[in-house]
Design a protein around this motif. Structure first.
Motif, PDB file in Angstrom:
ATOM      1  N   ASN A  69       0.830  -1.210  -0.137  1.00  0.00           N
ATOM      2  CA  ASN A  69      -0.014  -0.115   0.121  1.00  0.00           C
ATOM      3  C   ASN A  69       0.715   1.171  -0.021  1.00  0.00           C
ATOM      4  O   ASN A  69       1.387   1.863   1.008  1.00  0.00           O
ATOM      5  CB  ASN A  69      -0.971  -0.016   1.105  1.00  0.00           C
ATOM      6  N   LEU A  70       1.215   1.756  -1.173  1.00  0.00           N
ATOM      7  CA  LEU A  70       1.967   2.806  -1.167  1.00  0.00           C
ATOM      8  C   LEU A  70       1.366   4.135  -0.737  1.00  0.00           C
ATOM      9  O   LEU A  70       2.129   5.433  -0.515  1.00  0.00           O
ATOM     10  CB  LEU A  70       2.514   3.026  -2.707  1.00  0.00           C
ATOM     11  N   ARG A  71       0.000   4.171  -0.729  1.00  0.00           N
ATOM     12  CA  ARG A  71      -0.551   5.563  -0.074  1.00  0.00           C
ATOM     13  C   ARG A  71      -0.148   5.620   1.371  1.00  0.00           C
ATOM     14  O   ARG A  71      -0.460   6.576   1.884  1.00  0.00           O
ATOM     15  CB  ARG A  71      -2.086   5.527  -0.072  1.00  0.00           C
ATOM     16  N   ILE A  72      -0.153   4.461   2.005  1.00  0.00           N
ATOM     17  CA  ILE A  72       0.427   4.643   3.643  1.00  0.00           C
ATOM     18  C   ILE A  72       1.782   5.261   3.436  1.00  0.00           C
ATOM     19  O   ILE A  72       2.171   6.050   4.240  1.00  0.00           O
ATOM     20  CB  ILE A  72       0.708   3.305   4.171  1.00  0.00           C
ATOM     21  N   LEU A  73       2.642   5.021   2.627  1.00  0.00           N
ATOM     22  CA  LEU A  73       4.248   5.256   2.617  1.00  0.00           C
ATOM     23  C   LEU A  73       4.052   6.814   2.276  1.00  0.00           C
ATOM     24  O   LEU A  73       4.673   7.774   2.843  1.00  0.00           O
ATOM     25  CB  LEU A  73       5.030   4.644   1.799  1.00  0.00           C
TER      26      LEU A  73
ATOM     27  N   THR B 144       7.930  -9.673   6.074  1.00  0.00           N
ATOM     28  CA  THR B 144       8.392 -10.752   5.459  1.00  0.00           C
ATOM     29  C   THR B 144       9.185 -11.000   4.454  1.00  0.00           C
ATOM     30  O   THR B 144       9.342 -10.026   3.539  1.00  0.00           O
ATOM     31  CB  THR B 144       7.005 -11.835   5.117  1.00  0.00           C
ATOM     32  N   GLY B 145      10.129 -12.153   4.466  1.00  0.00           N
ATOM     33  CA  GLY B 145      11.101 -12.350   3.586  1.00  0.00           C
ATOM     34  C   GLY B 145      10.683 -12.493   2.080  1.00  0.00           C
ATOM     35  O   GLY B 145      11.190 -11.823   1.131  1.00  0.00           O
ATOM     36  N   LYS B 146       9.587 -12.990   2.059  1.00  0.00           N
ATOM     37  CA  LYS B 146       8.811 -13.331   0.756  1.00  0.00           C
ATOM     38  C   LYS B 146       8.424 -11.792   0.312  1.00  0.00           C
ATOM     39  O   LYS B 146       8.424 -11.605  -0.958  1.00  0.00           O
ATOM     40  CB  LYS B 146       7.859 -14.221   0.619  1.00  0.00           C
ATOM     41  N   TRP B 147       7.710 -10.894   1.114  1.00  0.00           N
ATOM     42  CA  TRP B 147       7.356  -9.729   0.701  1.00  0.00           C
ATOM     43  C   TRP B 147       8.340  -8.731   0.152  1.00  0.00           C
ATOM     44  O   TRP B 147       8.372  -8.047  -0.742  1.00  0.00           O
ATOM     45  CB  TRP B 147       6.552  -9.141   1.880  1.00  0.00           C
ATOM     46  N   VAL B 148       9.521  -8.814   0.817  1.00  0.00           N
ATOM     47  CA  VAL B 148      10.856  -8.196   0.415  1.00  0.00           C
ATOM     48  C   VAL B 148      11.214  -8.426  -0.642  1.00  0.00           C
ATOM     49  O   VAL B 148      11.379  -7.816  -1.550  1.00  0.00           O
ATOM     50  CB  VAL B 148      11.985  -8.333   1.583  1.00  0.00           C
ATOM     51  N   GLN B 149      11.311  -9.717  -1.075  1.00  0.00           N
ATOM     52  CA  GLN B 149      11.710 -10.388  -2.209  1.00  0.00           C
ATOM     53  C   GLN B 149      10.666  -9.757  -3.727  1.00  0.00           C
ATOM     54  O   GLN B 149      11.169  -9.814  -4.635  1.00  0.00           O
ATOM     55  CB  GLN B 149      12.164 -11.633  -2.336  1.00  0.00           C
ATOM     56  N   ARG B 150       9.462  -9.856  -3.304  1.00  0.00           N
ATOM     57  CA  ARG B 150       8.438  -9.389  -4.225  1.00  0.00           C
ATOM     58  C   ARG B 150       8.402  -7.770  -4.282  1.00  0.00           C
ATOM     59  O   ARG B 150       8.046  -7.580  -5.625  1.00  0.00           O
ATOM     60  CB  ARG B 150       7.143 -10.024  -3.614  1.00  0.00           C
ATOM     61  N   TYR B 151       8.799  -7.013  -3.410  1.00  0.00           N
ATOM     62  CA  TYR B 151       8.694  -5.606  -3.627  1.00  0.00           C
ATOM     63  C   TYR B 151      10.067  -5.119  -3.086  1.00  0.00           C
ATOM     64  O   TYR B 151      10.136  -4.272  -1.968  1.00  0.00           O
ATOM     65  CB  TYR B 151       7.605  -5.140  -2.541  1.00  0.00           C
ATOM     66  N   PRO B 152      11.175  -5.349  -3.796  1.00  0.00           N
ATOM     67  CA  PRO B 152      12.379  -4.764  -3.660  1.00  0.00           C
ATOM     68  C   PRO B 152      12.404  -3.475  -3.560  1.00  0.00           C
ATOM     69  O   PRO B 152      13.216  -2.747  -2.727  1.00  0.00           O
ATOM     70  CB  PRO B 152      13.262  -5.426  -4.625  1.00  0.00           C
ATOM     71  N   ASP B 153      11.722  -2.558  -4.390  1.00  0.00           N
ATOM     72  CA  ASP B 153      11.855  -1.279  -4.679  1.00  0.00           C
ATOM     73  C   ASP B 153      11.151  -0.564  -3.464  1.00  0.00           C
ATOM     74  O   ASP B 153      11.654   0.504  -3.119  1.00  0.00           O
ATOM     75  CB  ASP B 153      10.991  -0.878  -6.026  1.00  0.00           C
ATOM     76  N   VAL B 154       9.877  -1.355  -3.085  1.00  0.00           N
ATOM     77  CA  VAL B 154       9.220  -0.592  -1.733  1.00  0.00           C
ATOM     78  C   VAL B 154      10.133  -0.665  -0.491  1.00  0.00           C
ATOM     79  O   VAL B 154      10.218   0.069   0.218  1.00  0.00           O
ATOM     80  CB  VAL B 154       8.117  -1.380  -1.642  1.00  0.00           C
ATOM     81  N   THR B 155      10.903  -2.039  -0.452  1.00  0.00           N
ATOM     82  CA  THR B 155      11.460  -2.310   0.680  1.00  0.00           C
ATOM     83  C   THR B 155      12.996  -1.060   0.535  1.00  0.00           C
ATOM     84  O   THR B 155      13.184  -0.549   1.759  1.00  0.00           O
ATOM     85  CB  THR B 155      12.215  -3.851   0.506  1.00  0.00           C
ATOM     86  N   ARG B 156      13.179  -0.805  -0.555  1.00  0.00           N
ATOM     87  CA  ARG B 156      14.478   0.311  -0.625  1.00  0.00           C
ATOM     88  C   ARG B 156      13.857   1.396  -0.067  1.00  0.00           C
ATOM     89  O   ARG B 156      14.590   2.235   0.588  1.00  0.00           O
ATOM     90  CB  ARG B 156      14.961   0.207  -2.128  1.00  0.00           C
TER      91      ARG B 156
ATOM     92  N   ILE C  17      11.580   1.902   1.947  1.00  0.00           N
ATOM     93  CA  ILE C  17      11.177   2.064   3.408  1.00  0.00           C
ATOM     94  C   ILE C  17      12.497   2.194   4.057  1.00  0.00           C
ATOM     95  O   ILE C  17      12.781   3.131   5.236  1.00  0.00           O
ATOM     96  CB  ILE C  17      10.693   0.849   3.926  1.00  0.00           C
ATOM     97  N   ALA C  18      13.530   1.351   3.894  1.00  0.00           N
ATOM     98  CA  ALA C  18      14.908   1.473   4.219  1.00  0.00           C
ATOM     99  C   ALA C  18      15.740   2.769   4.151  1.00  0.00           C
ATOM    100  O   ALA C  18      16.378   3.137   4.973  1.00  0.00           O
ATOM    101  CB  ALA C  18      15.891   0.332   3.713  1.00  0.00           C
ATOM    102  N   GLY C  19      15.268   3.300   3.126  1.00  0.00           N
ATOM    103  CA  GLY C  19      15.856   4.786   2.789  1.00  0.00           C
ATOM    104  C   GLY C  19      15.409   6.103   3.575  1.00  0.00           C
ATOM    105  O   GLY C  19      15.905   6.971   3.585  1.00  0.00           O
ATOM    106  N   ASN C  20      14.286   5.628   4.496  1.00  0.00           N
ATOM    107  CA  ASN C  20      13.596   6.760   5.169  1.00  0.00           C
ATOM    108  C   ASN C  20      14.309   6.672   6.590  1.00  0.00           C
ATOM    109  O   ASN C  20      13.994   5.709   7.310  1.00  0.00           O
ATOM    110  CB  ASN C  20      12.044   6.522   5.202  1.00  0.00           C
ATOM    111  N   PRO C  21      14.958   7.639   6.958  1.00  0.00           N
ATOM    112  CA  PRO C  21      15.500   7.612   8.291  1.00  0.00           C
ATOM    113  C   PRO C  21      14.541   7.504   9.654  1.00  0.00           C
ATOM    114  O   PRO C  21      14.839   7.386  10.636  1.00  0.00           O
ATOM    115  CB  PRO C  21      16.321   9.078   8.459  1.00  0.00           C
ATOM    116  N   ARG C  22      13.370   7.774   9.265  1.00  0.00           N
ATOM    117  CA  ARG C  22      12.211   7.887  10.300  1.00  0.00           C
ATOM    118  C   ARG C  22      11.722   6.284  10.344  1.00  0.00           C
ATOM    119  O   ARG C  22      10.750   6.381  11.362  1.00  0.00           O
ATOM    120  CB  ARG C  22      11.105   8.746   9.911  1.00  0.00           C
ATOM    121  N   PHE C  23      12.178   5.494   9.307  1.00  0.00           N
ATOM    122  CA  PHE C  23      11.460   4.238   9.440  1.00  0.00           C
ATOM    123  C   PHE C  23      12.425   3.143  10.024  1.00  0.00           C
ATOM    124  O   PHE C  23      13.577   3.135   9.537  1.00  0.00           O
ATOM    125  CB  PHE C  23      10.967   3.717   7.944  1.00  0.00           C
TER     126      PHE C  23
END
Length: 226
Positions: A44-48, A63-75, A77-83
């Motif tokens: 849900n990108l609207r949440i982000l 979950t690992g499988k979510w990360v593997q399915r959504y690497p760009d979204v994971t990136r 999330i990881a790139g936000n210093p508040r997350f």
């Protein structure tokens, strides 16, 4: 280190901080639904968008499988210093019986499953944690013993939004605002197709927290009582 992983529901009941946590579930069945086109997205990108726009801290249990399915979204999330990034198993399997009809893995596979998920998340950098949440919050003494060698802290939560499969947003707002207190850990989901109302509820939840003098913070800050 003890022989059982610690479990926390909330932080100290002082101050004004609360933790907004978002689970990113992904099972093989969910992956099948994506491949078959039965659902559009479990991200849900609207949440982000809202969290970023309002500069709201949050913690994501991936979950690992979510990360593997959504690497760009994971990136993202990881790139936000508040997350913060946390662990929600590799494939959202249960490790106890009778856990919301989730697929079950043997307890002796739990440590490897969780360790694998940390390995999947680690390359993304960002604010990595050793927090872990069981799917469905289902755990017993045996599974907590199994996790002890990994040095994780199991995080349940004291405010359950009830957003999975919700059909209206107002009950989610009430569920959170009726129970939230200083130090609370709020459980929501970022899996759009099976938590479709969360992004509609979130602005009202944030407004309600402000009205109550409560401020979102990372899980680390809330649990530390910072």
């Amino acid at each position: 280190m003890g022989t059982r992983a610690p479990v926390v529901d909330h932080g100290p009941r002082t101050g004004s901080k609360v933790a907004l946590t978002f689970d990113a579930d992904m099972t093989d069945g969910m992956l099948d639904s994506l491949r078959a086109g039965r659902v559009k997205s479990y991200a849900n990108l609207r949440i982000l968008d809202l969290l970023e726009r309002e500069q709201v801290p949050a913690t994501f249990f991936l979950t690992g499988k979510w990360v593997q399915r959504y690497p760009d979204v994971t990136r993202r999330i990881a790139g936000n210093p508040r997350f913060e990034l946390a662990n929600h198993t590799y494939g959202h399997a249960a490790f106890t019986a009778d856990c919301y009809d989730l697929p079950r893995l043997p307890v002796d596979e739990l440590a490897a499953d969780v360790a694998k998920t940390f390995e999947v998340i680690a390359p993304y950098g960002g604010r990595q944690t050793r927090y872990f949440r069981f799917p469905g919050l289902c755990h017993d003494a045996a599974v907590l013993d199994a996790l002890a060698p990994l040095g994780v802290t199991v995080v349940d939560g004291d405010v359950v939004s009830g957003d999975p499969f919700a059909t209206a947003w107002k009950p989610l707002v009430r569920a959170v605002l009726d129970h939230v207190r200083p130090g609370s850990v709020v459980i929501m989901h970022v899996t759009e197709a099976n938590a479709a109302m969360t992004d509609e509820a979130l602005p009202h939840i944030l407004a309600g927290l402000r009205e109550r003098g409560l401020a979102p913070a990372t899980l680390s800050e809330v649990l530390a009582g910072a």
